[in-house]
Design an enzyme around this catalytic site. Structure first.
Site, mmCIF file in Angstrom:
data_model
loop_
_atom_site.group_PDB
_atom_site.id
_atom_site.type_symbol
_atom_site.label_atom_id
_atom_site.label_comp_id
_atom_site.label_asym_id
_atom_site.label_seq_id
_atom_site.Cartn_x
_atom_site.Cartn_y
_atom_site.Cartn_z
ATOM 1 N N CYS A 76 0.865 -1.173 0.000
ATOM 2 C CA CYS A 76 0.000 0.000 0.000
ATOM 3 C C CYS A 76 0.904 1.226 0.000
ATOM 4 C CB CYS A 76 -0.863 -0.038 1.264
ATOM 5 S SG CYS A 76 -1.812 1.478 1.517
ATOM 6 N N CYS A 190 -0.516 3.730 -6.458
ATOM 7 C CA CYS A 190 -1.481 3.155 -5.528
ATOM 8 C C CYS A 190 -1.676 1.733 -6.013
ATOM 9 C CB CYS A 190 -2.805 3.916 -5.573
ATOM 10 S SG CYS A 190 -4.145 3.029 -4.718
HETATM 11 N N1 DGL Z 1 -3.933 0.514 -2.058
HETATM 12 C C1 DGL Z 1 -3.549 1.629 -1.300
HETATM 13 C C2 DGL Z 1 -2.394 2.422 -1.875
HETATM 14 O O1 DGL Z 1 -1.533 1.874 -2.432
HETATM 15 C C3 DGL Z 1 -4.540 2.479 -0.604
HETATM 16 C C4 DGL Z 1 -5.853 2.802 -1.173
HETATM 17 C C5 DGL Z 1 -6.684 3.467 -0.095
HETATM 18 O O2 DGL Z 1 -7.055 2.780 0.858
HETATM 19 O O3 DGL Z 1 -6.898 4.692 -0.187
HETATM 20 O O4 DGL Z 1 -2.297 3.592 -1.749
#
Ligand code: DGL
Length: 280
Positions: A76, A190
Protein backbone atom coordinates in the site's frame (compact mmCIF):
# COMPACT_ATOMS: atom_id res chain seq x y z
CA UNK A 1 4.13 -26.58 3.95
CA UNK A 2 6.25 -26.48 0.77
CA UNK A 3 9.78 -27.53 1.66
CA UNK A 4 11.82 -24.42 2.39
CA UNK A 5 8.85 -22.12 1.75
CA UNK A 6 8.92 -18.96 3.80
CA UNK A 7 5.74 -17.39 5.06
CA UNK A 8 4.93 -13.84 4.04
CA UNK A 9 2.12 -11.51 5.03
CA UNK A 10 0.93 -9.13 2.31
CA UNK A 11 -1.00 -6.16 3.67
CA UNK A 12 -3.18 -3.42 2.18
CA UNK A 13 -6.24 -1.40 3.09
CA UNK A 14 -8.29 -3.44 0.61
CA UNK A 15 -7.89 -5.53 -2.55
CA UNK A 16 -5.08 -3.34 -3.98
CA UNK A 17 -2.37 -5.54 -2.48
CA UNK A 18 -3.55 -8.31 -4.82
CA UNK A 19 -1.72 -6.51 -7.65
CA UNK A 20 1.47 -6.92 -5.62
CA UNK A 21 0.59 -10.47 -4.58
CA UNK A 22 0.11 -11.38 -8.27
CA UNK A 23 3.61 -10.09 -9.03
CA UNK A 24 5.05 -12.05 -6.10
CA UNK A 25 3.35 -15.24 -7.32
CA UNK A 26 4.57 -14.59 -10.90
CA UNK A 27 8.15 -14.18 -9.66
CA UNK A 28 8.23 -17.96 -9.03
CA UNK A 29 9.43 -18.35 -5.47
CA UNK A 30 8.52 -20.99 -2.90
CA UNK A 31 6.57 -18.79 -0.51
CA UNK A 32 3.47 -19.23 1.62
CA UNK A 33 1.39 -16.11 1.26
CA UNK A 34 -1.15 -14.75 3.73
CA UNK A 35 -3.10 -11.57 3.02
CA UNK A 36 -4.66 -9.03 5.33
CA UNK A 37 -6.87 -6.10 4.36
CA UNK A 38 -7.82 -3.32 6.74
CA UNK A 39 -10.99 -2.78 4.74
CA UNK A 40 -12.86 -1.48 7.78
CA UNK A 41 -10.67 1.61 7.41
CA UNK A 42 -10.72 1.81 3.60
CA UNK A 43 -9.83 4.20 2.02
CA UNK A 44 -6.48 4.94 3.66
CA UNK A 45 -6.03 7.77 1.14
CA UNK A 46 -8.55 9.87 3.08
CA UNK A 47 -7.11 9.15 6.55
CA UNK A 48 -4.72 11.46 8.35
CA UNK A 49 -1.03 10.69 8.70
CA UNK A 50 -1.43 10.43 12.48
CA UNK A 51 -4.25 7.92 12.19
CA UNK A 52 -2.23 5.66 9.89
CA UNK A 53 0.98 5.97 11.89
CA UNK A 54 -0.91 4.66 14.93
CA UNK A 55 -3.16 2.05 13.34
CA UNK A 56 -0.96 0.25 10.81
CA UNK A 57 1.91 -0.72 13.19
CA UNK A 58 -0.61 -1.83 15.87
CA UNK A 59 -2.55 -4.01 13.43
CA UNK A 60 0.51 -5.52 11.79
CA UNK A 61 2.22 -6.33 15.04
CA UNK A 62 -0.87 -8.25 16.22
CA UNK A 63 -1.04 -10.14 12.91
CA UNK A 64 2.65 -11.00 13.05
CA UNK A 65 2.10 -12.40 16.56
CA UNK A 66 -0.75 -14.57 15.31
CA UNK A 67 0.35 -15.65 11.83
CA UNK A 68 4.13 -15.68 12.35
CA UNK A 69 5.27 -14.53 8.92
CA UNK A 70 9.00 -14.27 8.16
CA UNK A 71 8.46 -10.99 6.30
CA UNK A 72 5.70 -8.42 5.84
CA UNK A 73 4.94 -6.63 2.58
CA UNK A 74 3.15 -3.31 3.07
CA UNK A 75 1.49 -3.46 -0.35
CA UNK A 76 0.00 0.00 0.00
CA UNK A 77 1.66 3.22 -1.12
CA UNK A 78 -0.45 5.32 1.22
CA UNK A 79 0.72 3.36 4.28
CA UNK A 80 4.28 2.89 3.01
CA UNK A 81 4.91 6.57 2.37
CA UNK A 82 3.89 7.51 5.91
CA UNK A 83 4.04 4.56 8.28
CA UNK A 84 6.96 2.38 7.21
CA UNK A 85 9.23 3.66 9.95
CA UNK A 86 6.81 2.94 12.87
CA UNK A 87 5.90 -0.40 11.24
CA UNK A 88 9.57 -1.41 11.09
CA UNK A 89 10.05 -0.30 14.70
CA UNK A 90 7.05 -2.37 15.84
CA UNK A 91 7.90 -5.62 14.03
CA UNK A 92 10.70 -8.10 14.53
CA UNK A 93 10.63 -9.33 10.90
CA UNK A 94 11.79 -7.61 7.70
CA UNK A 95 9.29 -5.20 6.16
CA UNK A 96 9.15 -4.47 2.44
CA UNK A 97 7.24 -1.33 1.43
CA UNK A 98 6.06 0.10 -1.87
CA UNK A 99 7.80 3.08 -3.43
CA UNK A 100 5.96 5.11 -6.10
CA UNK A 101 7.72 4.13 -9.37
CA UNK A 102 9.01 7.64 -10.15
CA UNK A 103 12.60 6.57 -10.87
CA UNK A 104 11.74 3.92 -13.51
CA UNK A 105 9.12 6.25 -15.00
CA UNK A 106 11.76 8.98 -15.42
CA UNK A 107 14.09 6.48 -17.08
CA UNK A 108 11.38 5.33 -19.51
CA UNK A 109 9.76 8.55 -20.70
CA UNK A 110 10.69 9.76 -24.19
CA UNK A 111 8.59 12.93 -24.09
CA UNK A 112 9.74 14.04 -20.63
CA UNK A 113 6.16 14.09 -19.30
CA UNK A 114 5.19 11.60 -16.60
CA UNK A 115 1.82 11.10 -14.95
CA UNK A 116 1.67 10.14 -11.29
CA UNK A 117 -1.58 8.58 -10.24
CA UNK A 118 -2.04 7.90 -6.52
CA UNK A 119 -4.37 8.44 -3.60
CA UNK A 120 -5.01 12.03 -2.43
CA UNK A 121 -2.67 11.31 0.53
CA UNK A 122 0.21 9.93 -1.51
CA UNK A 123 0.25 12.66 -4.20
CA UNK A 124 0.78 15.40 -1.62
CA UNK A 125 3.28 13.65 0.65
CA UNK A 126 6.78 15.02 1.12
CA UNK A 127 8.03 11.50 0.40
CA UNK A 128 6.58 11.72 -3.11
CA UNK A 129 7.93 15.24 -3.70
CA UNK A 130 11.40 14.10 -2.58
CA UNK A 131 11.30 11.20 -5.06
CA UNK A 132 10.41 13.62 -7.85
CA UNK A 133 13.19 16.04 -6.86
CA UNK A 134 15.67 13.18 -6.66
CA UNK A 135 14.81 11.23 -9.80
CA UNK A 136 12.65 13.36 -12.08
CA UNK A 137 13.76 16.95 -11.52
CA UNK A 138 14.25 17.44 -15.28
CA UNK A 139 10.81 16.00 -16.19
CA UNK A 140 7.34 17.40 -16.06
CA UNK A 141 5.48 15.31 -13.48
CA UNK A 142 1.70 15.65 -13.45
CA UNK A 143 0.18 14.37 -10.22
CA UNK A 144 -3.42 13.36 -9.83
CA UNK A 145 -4.95 12.04 -6.62
CA UNK A 146 -8.07 9.89 -6.71
CA UNK A 147 -9.93 7.98 -4.06
CA UNK A 148 -12.76 7.24 -6.50
CA UNK A 149 -10.36 5.01 -8.45
CA UNK A 150 -9.69 3.00 -5.29
CA UNK A 151 -13.43 2.46 -5.01
CA UNK A 152 -13.60 1.53 -8.73
CA UNK A 153 -10.96 -1.19 -8.20
CA UNK A 154 -12.81 -2.49 -5.14
CA UNK A 155 -16.00 -2.66 -7.17
CA UNK A 156 -14.32 -4.44 -10.07
CA UNK A 157 -13.03 -7.17 -7.75
CA UNK A 158 -16.50 -7.55 -6.25
CA UNK A 159 -17.65 -8.37 -9.77
CA UNK A 160 -19.49 -5.06 -10.23
CA UNK A 161 -18.82 -2.73 -13.15
CA UNK A 162 -15.91 -0.40 -12.32
CA UNK A 163 -17.03 3.19 -11.91
CA UNK A 164 -16.32 4.67 -15.36
CA UNK A 165 -16.58 8.29 -14.18
CA UNK A 166 -13.63 7.72 -11.82
CA UNK A 167 -11.57 6.47 -14.76
CA UNK A 168 -12.61 9.38 -17.01
CA UNK A 169 -11.87 11.90 -14.26
CA UNK A 170 -8.37 10.49 -13.70
CA UNK A 171 -7.57 10.45 -17.42
CA UNK A 172 -8.75 14.05 -17.79
CA UNK A 173 -6.82 15.10 -14.70
CA UNK A 174 -3.59 13.71 -16.16
CA UNK A 175 -3.84 14.34 -19.89
CA UNK A 176 -5.87 17.57 -19.61
CA UNK A 177 -3.33 19.28 -17.32
CA UNK A 178 -0.92 21.80 -18.90
CA UNK A 179 1.58 19.75 -20.95
CA UNK A 180 -0.31 16.56 -20.07
CA UNK A 181 -1.13 15.68 -23.67
CA UNK A 182 2.52 14.59 -24.05
CA UNK A 183 2.39 12.07 -21.18
CA UNK A 184 3.89 8.76 -22.29
CA UNK A 185 4.45 7.02 -18.92
CA UNK A 186 2.06 6.90 -15.98
CA UNK A 187 3.41 5.80 -12.59
CA UNK A 188 0.67 3.93 -10.74
CA UNK A 189 1.49 4.86 -7.15
CA UNK A 190 -1.48 3.15 -5.53
CA UNK A 191 -1.59 -0.63 -5.53
CA UNK A 192 -5.29 -0.62 -6.39
CA UNK A 193 -4.65 1.03 -9.76
CA UNK A 194 -2.83 -1.79 -11.63
CA UNK A 195 -6.09 -3.72 -11.18
CA UNK A 196 -7.62 -1.08 -13.51
CA UNK A 197 -4.77 -0.74 -16.00
CA UNK A 198 -6.86 -2.19 -18.86
CA UNK A 199 -9.66 0.33 -18.20
CA UNK A 200 -7.19 3.22 -17.84
CA UNK A 201 -5.36 2.26 -21.05
CA UNK A 202 -8.67 1.97 -22.93
CA UNK A 203 -9.70 5.49 -21.82
CA UNK A 204 -6.28 7.05 -22.50
CA UNK A 205 -6.04 9.49 -25.43
CA UNK A 206 -2.61 8.11 -26.40
CA UNK A 207 -0.58 4.93 -25.89
CA UNK A 208 1.28 5.05 -22.58
CA UNK A 209 3.30 2.77 -20.36
CA UNK A 210 1.31 2.11 -17.17
CA UNK A 211 4.02 1.38 -14.67
CA UNK A 212 3.58 -0.22 -11.26
CA UNK A 213 5.88 -1.41 -8.48
CA UNK A 214 4.74 -5.05 -8.26
CA UNK A 215 7.78 -6.67 -9.91
CA UNK A 216 10.24 -4.50 -7.99
CA UNK A 217 8.62 -5.51 -4.69
CA UNK A 218 8.64 -9.18 -5.66
CA UNK A 219 12.39 -8.93 -6.45
CA UNK A 220 13.09 -7.11 -3.19
CA UNK A 221 11.12 -9.66 -1.16
CA UNK A 222 12.94 -12.62 -2.74
CA UNK A 223 16.24 -10.89 -2.03
CA UNK A 224 15.40 -10.08 1.60
CA UNK A 225 14.21 -13.63 2.31
CA UNK A 226 16.80 -15.37 0.13
CA UNK A 227 13.75 -17.23 -1.19
CA UNK A 228 14.14 -20.44 -3.18
CA UNK A 229 12.72 -20.75 -6.68
CA UNK A 230 9.42 -22.60 -6.70
CA UNK A 231 5.68 -22.14 -6.60
CA UNK A 232 3.92 -19.84 -4.17
CA UNK A 233 1.12 -21.24 -2.04
CA UNK A 234 -1.74 -18.98 -1.03
CA UNK A 235 -3.22 -19.52 2.40
CA UNK A 236 -5.25 -17.18 4.57
CA UNK A 237 -6.93 -13.91 3.71
CA UNK A 238 -8.11 -11.84 6.67
CA UNK A 239 -10.28 -8.72 6.75
CA UNK A 240 -11.06 -6.16 9.42
CA UNK A 241 -14.58 -6.04 8.01
CA UNK A 242 -15.18 -9.57 6.74
CA UNK A 243 -18.87 -8.98 6.04
CA UNK A 244 -18.30 -6.15 3.61
CA UNK A 245 -15.37 -8.04 2.03
CA UNK A 246 -17.47 -11.11 1.23
CA UNK A 247 -18.35 -10.12 -2.34
CA UNK A 248 -14.65 -9.96 -3.19
CA UNK A 249 -13.82 -13.40 -1.71
CA UNK A 250 -14.25 -14.88 -5.20
CA UNK A 251 -11.30 -12.81 -6.47
CA UNK A 252 -9.24 -14.25 -3.60
CA UNK A 253 -10.45 -17.80 -4.20
CA UNK A 254 -9.61 -17.46 -7.89
CA UNK A 255 -6.02 -16.79 -6.83
CA UNK A 256 -5.97 -19.87 -4.59
CA UNK A 257 -6.78 -18.60 -1.10
CA UNK A 258 -8.80 -21.20 0.77
CA UNK A 259 -9.16 -19.88 4.32
CA UNK A 260 -10.86 -16.58 5.11
CA UNK A 261 -10.59 -14.86 8.44
CA UNK A 262 -12.27 -12.08 10.31
CA UNK A 263 -9.95 -9.69 12.15
CA UNK A 264 -11.61 -8.16 15.22
CA UNK A 265 -11.56 -4.47 16.17
CA UNK A 266 -8.60 -2.62 17.71
CA UNK A 267 -6.72 -3.17 19.92
CA UNK A 268 -7.18 -6.99 19.92
CA UNK A 269 -7.09 -7.44 16.11
CA UNK A 270 -7.80 -11.12 16.64
CA UNK A 271 -7.91 -13.17 13.44
CA UNK A 272 -10.57 -15.89 13.52
CA UNK A 273 -11.18 -18.24 10.57
CA UNK A 274 -14.66 -17.96 9.04
CA UNK A 275 -16.01 -21.49 9.25
CA UNK A 276 -18.85 -20.75 6.87
CA UNK A 277 -16.55 -19.89 4.05
CA UNK A 278 -14.04 -22.43 2.82
CA UNK A 279 -13.69 -23.43 -0.76
CA UNK A 280 -14.44 -26.99 -1.76
N1 DGL B 1 -3.93 0.51 -2.06
C1 DGL B 1 -3.55 1.63 -1.30
C2 DGL B 1 -2.39 2.42 -1.88
O1 DGL B 1 -1.53 1.87 -2.43
C3 DGL B 1 -4.54 2.48 -0.60
C4 DGL B 1 -5.85 2.80 -1.17
C5 DGL B 1 -6.68 3.47 -0.10
O2 DGL B 1 -7.06 2.78 0.86
O3 DGL B 1 -6.90 4.69 -0.19
O4 DGL B 1 -2.30 3.59 -1.75
Amino acid sequence: MVNGAKRVLVFDSGVGGLSVLDAIVASGHALELDYAADNDWLPYGLKSDEQLRARVPALLSRLVDQWAPEAVVVACNTASTIALEPVRAALNVPVVGVVPPVKPAAALTRTGVIGLLATPATVQRAYTSDLITQFAADKRVIRFGSSALVDAAERKLRGEPANQSAITEAIEGLFGAPGGAETDVVALACTHFPLLSAELAAASPRPCVWLDSGEAIARRLAHVLIAEQGTARLRRAGFTNAESARPSFKAFEARGFDVFASISAAPAFEATPLDDFRSA
